[in-house]
Design an enzyme around this catalytic site. Structure first.
Site, PDB file in Angstrom:
ATOM      1  CG  ASP A 199      -9.538  69.116  45.253  1.00 28.23           C
ATOM      2  OD1 ASP A 199      -8.961  69.686  46.199  1.00 28.23           O
ATOM      3  OD2 ASP A 199      -9.198  69.270  44.059  1.00 28.23           O
TER       4      ASP A 199
ATOM      5  CG  ASN B 115      -8.065  74.086  52.431  1.00 29.13           C
ATOM      6  OD1 ASN B 115      -7.140  74.791  52.817  1.00 29.13           O
ATOM      7  ND2 ASN B 115      -7.923  73.222  51.426  1.00 29.13           N
TER       8      ASN B 115
ATOM      9  CE  LYS C 217      -7.295  82.687  51.304  1.00 25.60           C
ATOM     10  NZ  LYS C 217      -8.226  81.580  51.619  1.00 25.60           N
TER      11      LYS C 217
ATOM     12  CG  ASP D  85     -16.136  75.613  40.815  1.00 23.06           C
ATOM     13  OD1 ASP D  85     -15.894  76.284  41.844  1.00 23.06           O
ATOM     14  OD2 ASP D  85     -15.832  76.011  39.672  1.00 23.06           O
ATOM     15  CB  VAL D  86     -16.260  75.780  46.730  1.00 23.04           C
ATOM     16  CG1 VAL D  86     -15.868  74.450  47.341  1.00 23.04           C
ATOM     17  CG2 VAL D  86     -15.037  76.599  46.314  1.00 23.04           C
TER      18      VAL D  86
ATOM     19  CB  THR E  70       1.016  74.219  49.562  1.00 22.13           C
ATOM     20  OG1 THR E  70       0.982  75.584  49.104  1.00 22.13           O
ATOM     21  CG2 THR E  70       0.703  74.174  51.061  1.00 22.13           C
TER      22      THR E  70
ATOM     23  CE1 TYR F 228      -4.890  83.420  48.773  1.00 23.31           C
ATOM     24  CE2 TYR F 228      -3.145  84.660  49.866  1.00 23.31           C
ATOM     25  CZ  TYR F 228      -3.991  83.567  49.809  1.00 23.31           C
ATOM     26  OH  TYR F 228      -3.931  82.610  50.811  1.00 23.31           O
TER      27      TYR F 228
END
Length: 260
Positions: free
Chosen positions: A49, A102, A171, A75-76, A202, A167
């Site tokens: 994370d 995720n 996805k 950082d992905v 969340t 967004y």
């Protein structure tokens, strides 16, 4: 990337006992719930994370209960960070059995308000970040001839929604990547599946505000938001040997949203 680790004795048993699982975006929300669920099933965890403080707390909680976990910040969307994450996993635990891709952001913007910068940033994190995570985790799994990847998609990848001009398309990347990688990696012993959550309680969803949340919740036949652990349970199933003949699936966990 930096690493924070503790390795106490681990005595629990479960469906993924001693499997090495990398979970990105692990410090909060679905990632946090998945880390807790995997720990309860005996996995050895590599938790990634950007939030160092929350990550440290999570690792301490899991190891304090006898689990095995390390925390890696990065950082992905940055290739070097993802490569370093997978290297840390292999260096510490010897292999990678499971990846839960995720990490992501949930911007709310319609076409008129969306900017090029927002589009690029979202695609970098939600799209490129997932691609890179899968790429470098799969490379290690292929060496062993086995592994399981679970990507996080969304109902926004299947149903058009207001305010999701950025967004939602991101996805679509998650669902498309899942199906194509499933075919690409099937003969190498690596399964690739995805979970498509509905509206989940969340911190990221909480930013929508009360009115926005109420409108979205009303669209779910079960009449409520999902809980992070309910998504974690589905991820656990797809990552476990119980799903050994499942690959290329995108499983809705959405309170009936997509059944309408």
């Amino acid at each position: 990337m930096s690493v924070n680790e503790t390795r106490p004795d681990h005595s629990t048993s479960g469906r993924i006992q001693d499997k090495v699982a990398v979970i990105t975006g692990a410090a909060s929300g679905i990632g946090h719930a998945t880390a807790e669920r995997f720990a309860s099933e005996g996995a050895r965890l590599v938790l990634a994370d950007l939030d160092r403080e929350k990550l440290d707390t999570l690792v301490a909680d899991i190891t304090g209960r006898g689990g095995q976990a390390i925390g890696v910040t990065g950082d992905v969307s940055h290739e070097a960070d993802v490569r370093a994450l997978m290297d840390q996993a292999v260096s510490h635990f010897g292999r990678i059995d499971i990846l839960v891709a995720n990490a992501g952001i949930i911007p709310e913007a319609d076409l008129a308000s969306a900017t090029v910068d927002l589009w690029d940033h979202t695609m970098a994190v939600d799209g490129r970040g997932m691609f890179l995570s899968c790429k470098y985790a799969a490379a290690e799994m292929v060496k062993a001839g086995k592994g399981a990847i679970v990507c996080l998609s969304s109902i926004s990848a299947f149903a058009g929604q207001k305010g999701q001009a950025v967004y939602g398309p991101a996805k679509f990347v998650a669902s498309g990547l899942t199906k194509h990688l499933a075919i690409d990696l099937a003969d190498k012993g690596v399964r690739v599946n995805a979970v498509a959550p509905g509206t989940i309680d969340t911190p990221a969803v909480g930013k929508m505000g009360k009115e926005g949340i109420e409108k979205v919740v009303a669209m779910h036949p079960l009449g409520r938001m999902g809980k992070p652990v309910e998504i974690a349970n589905a991820i656990l199933f797809l990552a476990s040997d119980e799903a050994s003949f499942i690959t290329g699936a995108v499983l809705p966990v959405d309170g009936g949203y997509l059944a309408q």
